[in-house]
Design a protein around this motif. Structure first.
Motif, PDB file in Angstrom:
ATOM      1  N   LEU A 172       0.874  -1.242   0.048  1.00 46.44           N
ATOM      2  CA  LEU A 172      -0.051  -0.116   0.127  1.00 46.44           C
ATOM      3  C   LEU A 172       0.772   1.239  -0.024  1.00 46.44           C
ATOM      4  O   LEU A 172       0.726   2.209  -0.816  1.00 46.44           O
ATOM      5  CB  LEU A 172      -0.895  -0.003   1.339  1.00 46.44           C
ATOM      6  CG  LEU A 172      -2.015   0.987   1.219  1.00 46.44           C
ATOM      7  CD1 LEU A 172      -3.183   0.497   2.032  1.00 46.44           C
ATOM      8  CD2 LEU A 172      -1.649   2.257   1.682  1.00 46.44           C
ATOM      9  N   ALA A 173       1.940   1.371   0.909  1.00 48.09           N
ATOM     10  CA  ALA A 173       2.649   2.568   1.011  1.00 48.09           C
ATOM     11  C   ALA A 173       3.765   2.427  -0.254  1.00 48.09           C
ATOM     12  O   ALA A 173       3.775   3.623  -1.001  1.00 48.09           O
ATOM     13  CB  ALA A 173       3.649   2.161   2.112  1.00 48.09           C
ATOM     14  N   ILE A 174       3.964   1.312  -1.096  1.00 44.35           N
ATOM     15  CA  ILE A 174       4.695   1.613  -2.495  1.00 44.35           C
ATOM     16  C   ILE A 174       3.901   2.108  -3.418  1.00 44.35           C
ATOM     17  O   ILE A 174       4.301   2.919  -4.104  1.00 44.35           O
ATOM     18  CB  ILE A 174       5.371   0.351  -2.646  1.00 44.35           C
ATOM     19  CG1 ILE A 174       6.332  -0.452  -1.666  1.00 44.35           C
ATOM     20  CG2 ILE A 174       6.039   0.181  -4.007  1.00 44.35           C
ATOM     21  CD1 ILE A 174       7.622   0.576  -1.571  1.00 44.35           C
ATOM     22  N   ASP A 175       2.531   1.390  -3.662  1.00 46.79           N
ATOM     23  CA  ASP A 175       1.621   2.138  -4.552  1.00 46.79           C
ATOM     24  C   ASP A 175       1.564   3.576  -4.086  1.00 46.79           C
ATOM     25  O   ASP A 175       1.311   4.332  -5.151  1.00 46.79           O
ATOM     26  CB  ASP A 175       0.265   1.216  -4.192  1.00 46.79           C
ATOM     27  CG  ASP A 175       0.306   0.086  -4.721  1.00 46.79           C
ATOM     28  OD1 ASP A 175       1.190  -0.367  -5.653  1.00 46.79           O
ATOM     29  OD2 ASP A 175      -0.637  -0.500  -4.747  1.00 46.79           O
ATOM     30  N   ALA A 176       1.340   3.994  -3.010  1.00 42.75           N
ATOM     31  CA  ALA A 176       1.182   5.397  -2.808  1.00 42.75           C
ATOM     32  C   ALA A 176       2.663   6.285  -3.301  1.00 42.75           C
ATOM     33  O   ALA A 176       2.316   7.370  -4.129  1.00 42.75           O
ATOM     34  CB  ALA A 176       1.045   6.057  -1.297  1.00 42.75           C
ATOM     35  N   ILE A 177       3.769   5.675  -3.070  1.00 44.45           N
ATOM     36  CA  ILE A 177       4.845   6.288  -3.813  1.00 44.45           C
ATOM     37  C   ILE A 177       4.827   6.386  -5.236  1.00 44.45           C
ATOM     38  O   ILE A 177       5.076   7.511  -5.899  1.00 44.45           O
ATOM     39  CB  ILE A 177       6.022   5.756  -3.195  1.00 44.45           C
ATOM     40  CG1 ILE A 177       6.329   5.915  -1.691  1.00 44.45           C
ATOM     41  CG2 ILE A 177       7.354   6.097  -4.055  1.00 44.45           C
ATOM     42  CD1 ILE A 177       7.567   5.133  -1.079  1.00 44.45           C
ATOM     43  N   ILE A 178       4.529   5.206  -5.841  1.00 41.55           N
ATOM     44  CA  ILE A 178       4.358   5.209  -7.300  1.00 41.55           C
ATOM     45  C   ILE A 178       3.319   6.036  -7.914  1.00 41.55           C
ATOM     46  O   ILE A 178       3.580   6.687  -8.900  1.00 41.55           O
ATOM     47  CB  ILE A 178       3.992   3.726  -7.769  1.00 41.55           C
ATOM     48  CG1 ILE A 178       5.084   2.762  -7.319  1.00 41.55           C
ATOM     49  CG2 ILE A 178       3.858   3.748  -9.286  1.00 41.55           C
ATOM     50  CD1 ILE A 178       4.697   1.342  -7.802  1.00 41.55           C
ATOM     51  N   ASN A 179       2.265   6.371  -7.212  1.00 43.90           N
ATOM     52  CA  ASN A 179       1.247   7.208  -7.621  1.00 43.90           C
ATOM     53  C   ASN A 179       1.613   8.594  -7.708  1.00 43.90           C
ATOM     54  O   ASN A 179       1.060   9.629  -8.036  1.00 43.90           O
ATOM     55  CB  ASN A 179       0.005   7.217  -6.832  1.00 43.90           C
ATOM     56  CG  ASN A 179      -1.301   7.689  -7.453  1.00 43.90           C
ATOM     57  OD1 ASN A 179      -1.566   7.237  -8.779  1.00 43.90           O
ATOM     58  ND2 ASN A 179      -1.938   8.785  -6.899  1.00 43.90           N
ATOM     59  N   GLN A 180       2.736   9.065  -6.959  1.00 41.61           N
ATOM     60  CA  GLN A 180       3.268  10.473  -7.028  1.00 41.61           C
ATOM     61  C   GLN A 180       4.123  10.830  -8.066  1.00 41.61           C
ATOM     62  O   GLN A 180       4.779  11.987  -8.272  1.00 41.61           O
ATOM     63  CB  GLN A 180       4.069  10.594  -5.759  1.00 41.61           C
ATOM     64  CG  GLN A 180       3.369  10.254  -4.495  1.00 41.61           C
ATOM     65  CD  GLN A 180       2.147  10.917  -4.153  1.00 41.61           C
ATOM     66  OE1 GLN A 180       1.676  11.854  -4.473  1.00 41.61           O
ATOM     67  NE2 GLN A 180       1.068   9.909  -3.836  1.00 41.61           N
ATOM     68  N   ARG A 181       4.278  10.149  -9.096  1.00 37.35           N
ATOM     69  CA  ARG A 181       5.035  10.053 -10.438  1.00 37.35           C
ATOM     70  C   ARG A 181       4.919  11.490 -11.008  1.00 37.35           C
ATOM     71  O   ARG A 181       5.599  11.978 -11.352  1.00 37.35           O
ATOM     72  CB  ARG A 181       4.819   8.865 -11.279  1.00 37.35           C
ATOM     73  CG  ARG A 181       5.914   8.980 -12.355  1.00 37.35           C
ATOM     74  CD  ARG A 181       5.765   7.589 -13.120  1.00 37.35           C
ATOM     75  NE  ARG A 181       4.451   7.013 -13.503  1.00 37.35           N
ATOM     76  CZ  ARG A 181       3.927   5.712 -13.232  1.00 37.35           C
ATOM     77  NH1 ARG A 181       4.744   5.202 -12.452  1.00 37.35           N
ATOM     78  NH2 ARG A 181       2.642   5.512 -13.395  1.00 37.35           N
ATOM     79  N   SER A 182       3.599  12.065 -11.156  1.00 38.89           N
ATOM     80  CA  SER A 182       3.342  13.281 -11.662  1.00 38.89           C
ATOM     81  C   SER A 182       2.959  14.107 -11.116  1.00 38.89           C
ATOM     82  O   SER A 182       2.041  15.017 -11.381  1.00 38.89           O
ATOM     83  CB  SER A 182       2.453  12.956 -12.946  1.00 38.89           C
ATOM     84  OG  SER A 182       1.381  12.240 -12.514  1.00 38.89           O
ATOM     85  N   GLN A 183       2.741  14.105  -9.453  1.00 39.38           N
ATOM     86  CA  GLN A 183       2.354  14.857  -8.640  1.00 39.38           C
ATOM     87  C   GLN A 183       3.265  15.824  -7.998  1.00 39.38           C
ATOM     88  O   GLN A 183       2.859  16.658  -7.008  1.00 39.38           O
ATOM     89  CB  GLN A 183       1.661  14.162  -7.483  1.00 39.38           C
ATOM     90  CG  GLN A 183       0.892  13.052  -7.921  1.00 39.38           C
ATOM     91  CD  GLN A 183      -0.320  13.441  -8.724  1.00 39.38           C
ATOM     92  OE1 GLN A 183      -0.998  14.505  -8.337  1.00 39.38           O
ATOM     93  NE2 GLN A 183      -0.896  13.026  -9.963  1.00 39.38           N
ATOM     94  N   ASP A 184       4.479  16.136  -8.527  1.00 38.64           N
ATOM     95  CA  ASP A 184       5.281  17.071  -7.972  1.00 38.64           C
ATOM     96  C   ASP A 184       5.691  16.756  -6.232  1.00 38.64           C
ATOM     97  O   ASP A 184       5.469  17.623  -5.422  1.00 38.64           O
ATOM     98  CB  ASP A 184       5.002  18.337  -8.229  1.00 38.64           C
ATOM     99  CG  ASP A 184       6.157  19.323  -7.859  1.00 38.64           C
ATOM    100  OD1 ASP A 184       7.375  18.993  -7.908  1.00 38.64           O
ATOM    101  OD2 ASP A 184       5.915  20.550  -7.670  1.00 38.64           O
ATOM    102  N   VAL A 185       5.681  15.437  -5.694  1.00 35.27           N
ATOM    103  CA  VAL A 185       5.790  15.104  -4.473  1.00 35.27           C
ATOM    104  C   VAL A 185       7.225  14.279  -4.342  1.00 35.27           C
ATOM    105  O   VAL A 185       7.362  13.340  -5.066  1.00 35.27           O
ATOM    106  CB  VAL A 185       4.951  14.161  -3.999  1.00 35.27           C
ATOM    107  CG1 VAL A 185       5.333  13.849  -2.483  1.00 35.27           C
ATOM    108  CG2 VAL A 185       3.524  14.952  -4.042  1.00 35.27           C
TER     109      VAL A 185
END
Length: 501
Positions: A172-185
């Motif tokens: 779950l935590a890794i998915d949250a990181i992956i989802n920041q790819r285009s979120q400028d985080v």
């Protein structure tokens, strides 16, 4: 006798003006802990060099002895020198740490040269003053529909992830990181007490998802010293604070704080501190509170950056009332609870909506997602209660049958493969389809197929969908969908249904 002892100390210290109050010697050393004499200027958390350049940190002060935790393995013997560095333990920070794997002292574990130091910041720092903090108002999309719709996370929030082993907490935590790819985080993943093989697997997953370029992995593996495992989350937070000071939004994952608490308990017992509940020391709440309270959203006057913390805690037999889980629940702004029973049923992510909560709520959501997800938590909780009556179908009223059907569809809607986070536009499409009655009359199997088709259609038309929903995809954007937007999504839904046949 005590007076004679005091006089003997005074005589020793008066014997030579050159006696260095920052120097000492090792009297005992075992299990990663050194007990030193001298070091009269020592303070808690001061950096120390022991023997042949082995780093350490002051963890305990007695009247005539200093307890030092070792930050690296090495050969030490009684009588070896100890020298205070002259400052508290600090972290070297570089702007070139993206894609790197570092230990809890900032040294590389990826075989590459050490990153150049831009600035040095203290590992232990106070939480930001209340006058510099703003409320959480910007969403941090995790890409998990169940989280973004029902248990939203905002930038600057502290959201606990807890559950038994093998329930998908790390994923779950890794998915949250992956989802920041285009979120400028900017992302930091702090691994505490895991095997190196597991850490390598996580790095491989991040690299395969093109997420390693904006992610730094701080690893204190199981074979590292206890003190390294204790320091690792503070070092990760220090890196995050240096990035936040530049106005950046940072996501930090601490995986996991159960191992961190166990390491600190071992250190405390070795230092002969009095044990308390479950043998943890009395300050175990403080060490986690002082860590997580450093995560916050700063005001624009103070840079406007944020640190979002996702601490991970492992439970035993789904026991939420254990000491460490209850401690961290009281520190954080909500929790995502993963139940082993759901994981065993194949419902991944195995999130128990009834026991999960976000205390920030709709403030951490896009307004349109907040609007579309109204009542979903209630429907799922009702469905969970009615499941026991499903074998007695005649005992259910028409309204109850409708709730069960909606709950079954939501369960399928919230199922999600690992490593496939969904962007906000896809989330809006799926929630709108459920609200529009697209799943009415569907069996669980058909609902799963339609969900899969809708996701495929959203990916195929990602640019069109994002452009069409642009007014809703900004923080504080439009709450409602226009007639033209509804018509466009109806066409996408019809296309998905046609593909099913």
């Amino acid at each position: 006798m005590a007076e004679l002892l005091d006089l003997s100390y005074e005589a020793v210290y008066a014997q030579s003006d050159a006696l260095d109050p920052s120097a000492g010697r090792i009297e005992e050393v075992a299990d990663g802990i050194a007990v030193c004499s001298g070091l009269r200027d020592a303070r808690i958390n001061d950096a120390v060099v022991l023997g042949d350049n082995i780093p350490g940190i002051v963890l305990k002060l007695d009247e005539d002895r200093v307890g030092v935790g070792l930050l690296a393995h090495g050969e030490l013997a009684e009588g070896a020198p100890a020298q205070l560095v002259g400052e508290t333990l600090s972290a070297a920070v570089s702007t070139e740490i993206g894609g790197r794997v570092l230990d809890s002292a900032g040294m590389p574990l990826d075989g590459m040269p050490a990153p150049a130091t831009d600035v040095t910041v203290p590992v232990f720092a106070p939480s930001p003053p209340l006058s510099t903090i703003e409320g959480v108002s910007r969403p941090l999309a995790t890409g998990l529909l169940a989280v973004d719709a029902v248990i939203p996370v905002g930038r600057g929030q502290r959201q606990l992830i807890l559950g038994d082993r093998q329930t998908g907490k790390t994923q779950l935590a890794i998915d949250a990181i992956i989802n920041q790819r285009s979120q400028d985080v900017v992302c930091l993943y702090v691994s505490i007490g895991k095997k190196m093989a597991e850490i390598a697997s996580i790095v491989t997953r991040l690299r395969a998802a093109d997420a390693l370029s904006y992610t730094t992995v701080v690893a204190a593996p199981a074979d590292a010293t206890l003190t390294s495992q204790y320091i690792a989350p503070y070092y990760g937070m220090a890196l995050a604070e240096a990035l936040r000071a530049k106005g950046k939004d940072v996501l930090v994952v601490f995986d996991d704080l159960t191992n961190h608490a166990d390491a600190y308990r071992s250190i405390s017992l070795l230092l002969r501190r009095p044990p308390g509940r479950e043998a943890y020391p009395g300050d175990i709440f403080y060490i986690h509170g002082s860590l997580l309270e450093r995560a916050a959203q700063l005001s624009e006057l103070h840079g406007g950056g944020s640190i979002t913390a996702l601490p991970v805690v492992t439970t035993l037999s789904d026991d939420l009332s254990a000491y460490i889980p209850t401690n961290i629940v009281s520190i954080t702004d909500g929790q995502i609870y993963l139940r082993s029973e759901l994981a065993n049923q194949g419902r991944m992510p195995a999130i128990d909506i009834g026991l999960s909560v976000s205390r920030v709520g709709s403030d951490a959501q896009l307004p349109v997602i907040s609007q579309l997800s109204k009542g979903i938590s209630f429907t799922l909780s009702q469905y969970a209660e009615l499941q026991e009556l499903l074998m007695y179908d005649g005992a259910l009223s028409e309204h109850q049958r409708s709730l069960v059907a909606d709950g079954q569809c939501l369960v399928e809607l919230f199922k999600q493969p690992a490593g496939a986070p969904r962007d906000p536009a896809t989330t809006i499409l799926l929630l709108w389809a459920f609200r529009a009655g697209a799943f009415n009359g569907f069996s669980s199997a058909d609902a799963a197929v339609l969900t899969e088709r809708l996701v495929a259609v959203a990916e195929l038309n990602a640019e069109y969908l994002t452009t069409m929903l642009a007014p809703q995809l900004v923080p504080g954007g439009e709450r409602f969908l226009s007639e033209a937007q509804t018509q466009a999504m109806t066409e996408l839904l019809d296309f998905a249904r046609a593909e099913m046949s």
